[in-house]
Design a protein around this motif. Structure first.
Motif, PDB file in Angstrom:
ATOM      1  N   PHE A 193       0.828  -1.194   0.000  1.00 51.63           N
ATOM      2  CA  PHE A 193       0.000   0.000   0.000  1.00 51.63           C
ATOM      3  C   PHE A 193       0.870   1.256   0.000  1.00 51.63           C
ATOM      4  N   PHE A 194       1.862   1.291   0.871  1.00 51.73           N
ATOM      5  CA  PHE A 194       2.696   2.484   0.994  1.00 51.73           C
ATOM      6  C   PHE A 194       3.810   2.510  -0.046  1.00 51.73           C
ATOM      7  N   ALA A 195       4.312   1.349  -0.430  1.00 48.84           N
ATOM      8  CA  ALA A 195       5.331   1.309  -1.473  1.00 48.84           C
ATOM      9  C   ALA A 195       4.764   1.809  -2.798  1.00 48.84           C
ATOM     10  N   ALA A 196       3.507   1.456  -3.095  1.00 48.09           N
ATOM     11  CA  ALA A 196       2.881   1.893  -4.345  1.00 48.09           C
ATOM     12  C   ALA A 196       2.720   3.399  -4.396  1.00 48.09           C
ATOM     13  N   ARG A 197       2.674   4.039  -3.236  1.00 48.91           N
ATOM     14  CA  ARG A 197       2.538   5.495  -3.162  1.00 48.91           C
ATOM     15  C   ARG A 197       3.885   6.187  -3.034  1.00 48.91           C
ATOM     16  N   GLY A 198       4.955   5.405  -3.105  1.00 52.23           N
ATOM     17  CA  GLY A 198       6.294   5.977  -3.003  1.00 52.23           C
ATOM     18  C   GLY A 198       6.621   6.513  -1.635  1.00 52.23           C
ATOM     19  N   ASP A 199       5.918   6.038  -0.610  1.00 50.78           N
ATOM     20  CA  ASP A 199       6.112   6.540   0.749  1.00 50.78           C
ATOM     21  C   ASP A 199       7.118   5.647   1.477  1.00 50.78           C
ATOM     22  N   GLU A 200       8.382   5.864   1.182  1.00 46.66           N
ATOM     23  CA  GLU A 200       9.442   5.043   1.761  1.00 46.66           C
ATOM     24  C   GLU A 200       9.482   5.174   3.282  1.00 46.66           C
ATOM     25  N   ALA A 201       9.177   6.349   3.796  1.00 51.27           N
ATOM     26  CA  ALA A 201       9.227   6.554   5.250  1.00 51.27           C
ATOM     27  C   ALA A 201       8.234   5.640   5.953  1.00 51.27           C
ATOM     28  N   LYS A 202       7.036   5.489   5.388  1.00 52.24           N
ATOM     29  CA  LYS A 202       6.043   4.627   6.021  1.00 52.24           C
ATOM     30  C   LYS A 202       6.396   3.148   5.859  1.00 52.24           C
ATOM     31  N   VAL A 203       6.982   2.772   4.737  1.00 50.26           N
ATOM     32  CA  VAL A 203       7.445   1.390   4.587  1.00 50.26           C
ATOM     33  C   VAL A 203       8.512   1.091   5.638  1.00 50.26           C
ATOM     34  N   ARG A 204       9.390   2.037   5.845  1.00 48.18           N
ATOM     35  CA  ARG A 204      10.440   1.857   6.853  1.00 48.18           C
ATOM     36  C   ARG A 204       9.835   1.791   8.258  1.00 48.18           C
ATOM     37  N   GLN A 205       8.859   2.637   8.524  1.00 48.16           N
ATOM     38  CA  GLN A 205       8.193   2.651   9.829  1.00 48.16           C
ATOM     39  C   GLN A 205       7.464   1.333  10.072  1.00 48.16           C
ATOM     40  N   LEU A 206       6.778   0.828   9.057  1.00 44.01           N
ATOM     41  CA  LEU A 206       6.064  -0.438   9.174  1.00 44.01           C
ATOM     42  C   LEU A 206       7.024  -1.593   9.385  1.00 44.01           C
ATOM     43  N   THR A 207       8.156  -1.561   8.708  1.00 44.62           N
ATOM     44  CA  THR A 207       9.161  -2.616   8.865  1.00 44.62           C
ATOM     45  C   THR A 207       9.692  -2.643  10.292  1.00 44.62           C
ATOM     46  N   ALA A 208       9.991  -1.472  10.830  1.00 42.07           N
ATOM     47  CA  ALA A 208      10.492  -1.405  12.205  1.00 42.07           C
ATOM     48  C   ALA A 208       9.442  -1.931  13.184  1.00 42.07           C
ATOM     49  N   TYR A 209       8.183  -1.585  12.960  1.00 41.07           N
ATOM     50  CA  TYR A 209       7.101  -2.067  13.827  1.00 41.07           C
ATOM     51  C   TYR A 209       6.968  -3.583  13.724  1.00 41.07           C
ATOM     52  N   ALA A 210       6.989  -4.118  12.499  1.00 42.63           N
ATOM     53  CA  ALA A 210       6.827  -5.558  12.302  1.00 42.63           C
ATOM     54  C   ALA A 210       7.985  -6.336  12.919  1.00 42.63           C
ATOM     55  N   ILE A 211       9.187  -5.793  12.845  1.00 41.31           N
ATOM     56  CA  ILE A 211      10.342  -6.446  13.479  1.00 41.31           C
ATOM     57  C   ILE A 211      10.152  -6.482  14.987  1.00 41.31           C
ATOM     58  N   ALA A 212       9.790  -5.351  15.567  1.00 45.95           N
ATOM     59  CA  ALA A 212       9.616  -5.290  17.020  1.00 45.95           C
ATOM     60  C   ALA A 212       8.507  -6.227  17.487  1.00 45.95           C
ATOM     61  N   ARG A 213       7.467  -6.368  16.685  1.00 45.97           N
ATOM     62  CA  ARG A 213       6.315  -7.164  17.105  1.00 45.97           C
ATOM     63  C   ARG A 213       6.505  -8.653  16.830  1.00 45.97           C
ATOM     64  N   HIS A 214       7.057  -8.993  15.666  1.00 43.64           N
ATOM     65  CA  HIS A 214       7.093 -10.397  15.259  1.00 43.64           C
ATOM     66  C   HIS A 214       8.488 -11.021  15.253  1.00 43.64           C
ATOM     67  N   TYR A 215       9.505 -10.218  15.068  1.00 45.80           N
ATOM     68  CA  TYR A 215      10.857 -10.759  14.953  1.00 45.80           C
ATOM     69  C   TYR A 215      11.839  -9.957  15.809  1.00 45.80           C
ATOM     70  N   PRO A 216      11.566  -9.855  17.117  1.00 46.31           N
ATOM     71  CA  PRO A 216      12.408  -9.012  17.977  1.00 46.31           C
ATOM     72  C   PRO A 216      13.852  -9.490  18.051  1.00 46.31           C
ATOM     73  N   GLU A 217      14.089 -10.758  17.708  1.00 50.34           N
ATOM     74  CA  GLU A 217      15.469 -11.268  17.710  1.00 50.34           C
ATOM     75  C   GLU A 217      16.336 -10.570  16.667  1.00 50.34           C
ATOM     76  N   LEU A 218      15.713  -9.816  15.760  1.00 49.81           N
ATOM     77  CA  LEU A 218      16.468  -9.109  14.720  1.00 49.81           C
ATOM     78  C   LEU A 218      16.871  -7.704  15.148  1.00 49.81           C
ATOM     79  N   ALA A 219      16.619  -7.348  16.391  1.00 48.97           N
ATOM     80  CA  ALA A 219      16.881  -5.983  16.850  1.00 48.97           C
ATOM     81  C   ALA A 219      18.323  -5.565  16.638  1.00 48.97           C
ATOM     82  N   ALA A 220      19.235  -6.509  16.770  1.00 48.51           N
ATOM     83  CA  ALA A 220      20.661  -6.180  16.624  1.00 48.51           C
ATOM     84  C   ALA A 220      21.212  -6.583  15.259  1.00 48.51           C
ATOM     85  N   ALA A 221      20.361  -6.978  14.337  1.00 51.43           N
ATOM     86  CA  ALA A 221      20.830  -7.402  13.010  1.00 51.43           C
ATOM     87  C   ALA A 221      21.481  -6.233  12.285  1.00 51.43           C
ATOM     88  N   PRO A 222      22.629  -6.439  11.611  1.00 54.34           N
ATOM     89  CA  PRO A 222      23.318  -5.327  10.937  1.00 54.34           C
ATOM     90  C   PRO A 222      22.518  -4.748   9.770  1.00 54.34           C
TER      91      PRO A 222
END
Length: 481
Positions: free
Chosen positions: A185-214
């Motif tokens: 939805f956000f990628a199609a609108r060119g809204d990279e900031a929201k894609v990045r925000q959603l990715t950070a949220y999804a990591i924290a919620r579903h894949y917290p073990e990736l918090a220190a991933a490079p």
């Protein structure tokens, strides 16, 4: 205890949803409450039994709820729709269950939203009960899934292709409702900031073990690839056909979501399709691993700007992960197939051994579920297995190769890996037809049978058998929208 909400999606992701309220249900009635799930969520089932009609219809808003319709896009049967969203659903909030897991509570069928695209936003009773039934069956089979907390009738009639039907609302519980389509939805609108925000949220919620991933976005993409490869392999091992594997029906959490025209395969045939809207067989049983890779490629496209500032390097990184999808799926599928076949250890020829059995099953129209279940009996005697094959010559040639690979405790291991009871299509239809006529008895019986799919119980023989010949070979399922 009533709901104790902590609505992180609403709090952390403004702009990703529209605040909304459910349409009023004229005469809501609590039809079924999943008491075990309620307890798992830390809720009081007795209180919900008394007050649930209002809550689960959307008429009463629990304290702390924040009802909202989520925005997402999606590829539907290969064509991209830039705006879909919750057209008949509302996320009312999130709770933390007794195991410390954050869970969404969503109403499905609660009326129009800004994403309804002209539809009524309602759900009919039959599809609501189907999702309740199949979700609980998948949970008992050990497959990650959304689940039904409750089903209510609304007291109104809605119009569908089949005619006038009783309206209903399903209360669905999920690890989250974030989909591949949410990123699109956000990628199609060119809204990279929201894609990045959603990715950070999804990591924290579903894949917290990736918090220190490079390289967090790339690590996130790889984690979703792994979760989805494992999920689809599990579908394939039990003969499950989702029926509508659009990118908006693919959860980032790795749960099965959106049980619309789904069904379980009986006679093994990779081309099996039940969905009335899948006219080209895009989502046939045998195509599901291929669609898995296609859908993940669409997620990769949405994430590309996050993977590397240089577009070509980003494509290279995404491609390297996508090229592992087939191997990841095969690894999960083969591990499950070794369990189903009771094999000792791991040998290079195990995949061929499994595929040769599948070839014989397909040629002879053997029932998927019963063939694997009766293999455990065939450890000692193939007599229970041969009647499933019109011509058992290929099976007889295969059996000695299989027996040479068996583990010492193969029969016990196979009985634990191969269900006897699945939601047989004719039993599902019988239960739904009875429910529509006011009799919930067959539904409750089937739900009880499916709650323990691996344990054979006297008196349930009919639930283990394929559909009778008069059920018809052209069985079709419907989306319910």
């Amino acid at each position: 205890m009533t709901f104790i909400f902590d609505n992180s999606y609403a709090r952390d992701l403004p702009g990703f949803y529209v605040d909304w309220r459910a349409s009023a249900a004229p005469a809501p009635r609590l039809l079924r409450l999943n008491r075990g799930l309620a307890e798992e969520l830390g809720l009081d089932p007795d209180l919900l039994a008394r007050e649930g009609a209002g809550i689960f219809s959307g008429n009463a808003l629990p304290e702390g709820a924040h009802p909202l319709a989520q925005a997402y896009a999606g590829h539907q049967f290969g064509g991209f729709s830039p705006q879909l969203g919750d057209g008949r659903a509302l996320l009312i909030g999130e709770v933390t269950d007794r195991n410390g897991r954050r869970r969404d509570i969503q109403l499905k069928g609660s009326g129009r939203t800004p994403f309804s695209r002209g539809a009524d936003g309602k759900a009919a009773l039959g599809p609501v009960l189907r999702e309740y039934l199949i979700g609980e069956a998948m949970h008992a089979l050990g497959i990650p899934t959304t689940r039904a907390l409750a089903a209510v009738t609304t007291g109104e009639t809605i119009l569908r292709q089949e005619g006038e039907l009783p309206g209903a609302v399903l209360t669905r519980v999920a690890a989250s409702h974030i989909r591949v389509g949410t990123f699109q939805f956000f990628a199609a609108r060119g809204d990279e900031a929201k894609v990045r925000q959603l990715t950070a949220y999804a990591i924290a919620r579903h894949y917290p073990e990736l918090a220190a991933a490079p390289e967090q976005p790339l690590a996130f993409f790889e984690a979703v690839v792994e979760a989805q490869a494992a999920l689809v392999a599990r579908w394939m091992l039990v003969g499950f056909i989702h029926g509508v594997m659009n990118t908006d029906n693919m959860a980032i959490s790795g749960e099965t979501i959106d049980y619309g025209p789904c069904a379980f395969m009986e006679a093994y045939d990779p081309a099996t399709v039940y969905s009335s809207i899948d006219l080209q067989g895009r989502y046939a049983y045998g195509n599901q691993p291929l669609v898995l890779g296609w859908n993940l490629a669409r997620l990769a496209e949405a994430l590309l700007p996050l993977l590397d500032p240089d577009p070509q390097r980003a494509v290279t990184k995404a491609t390297e992960v996508l090229e592992t999808v087939g191997a990841r799926y095969r690894r999960h599928w083969l591990a499950g197939m070794r369990a189903k076949l009771g094999l000792a250890g791991e040998e290079p020829g195990d995949g061929t051994l499994a595929e040769d059995l599948l070839a014989a099953m397909q040629a002879q129209g053997a029932d998927w579920t019963l063939t694997f279940r009766r293999l455990s009996d065939a450890v000692a005697d193939a007599g229970m297995l041969r009647p499933l094959f019109r011509d058992a010559s290929a099976l007889d040639a295969w059996l000695p190769r299989w027996r040479a690979r068996l583990a010492p405790d193969a029969a016990e291991r196979m009985a634990a890996a191969n269900p006897l009871y699945i939601p047989r299509n004719h039993k599902v239809e019988q239960a739904l037809a009875a429910a529509l006529a006011g009799d919930m008895g067959p539904f409750d019986t089937l739900l009880e049978v499916l709650a323990d799919p691996f344990t054979e119980r006297p008196g349930l023989e009919a639930h283990a058998l394929p559909a009778p010949a008069d059920f018809g070979s052209r069985y079709r399922t419907f989306c319910g929208t």
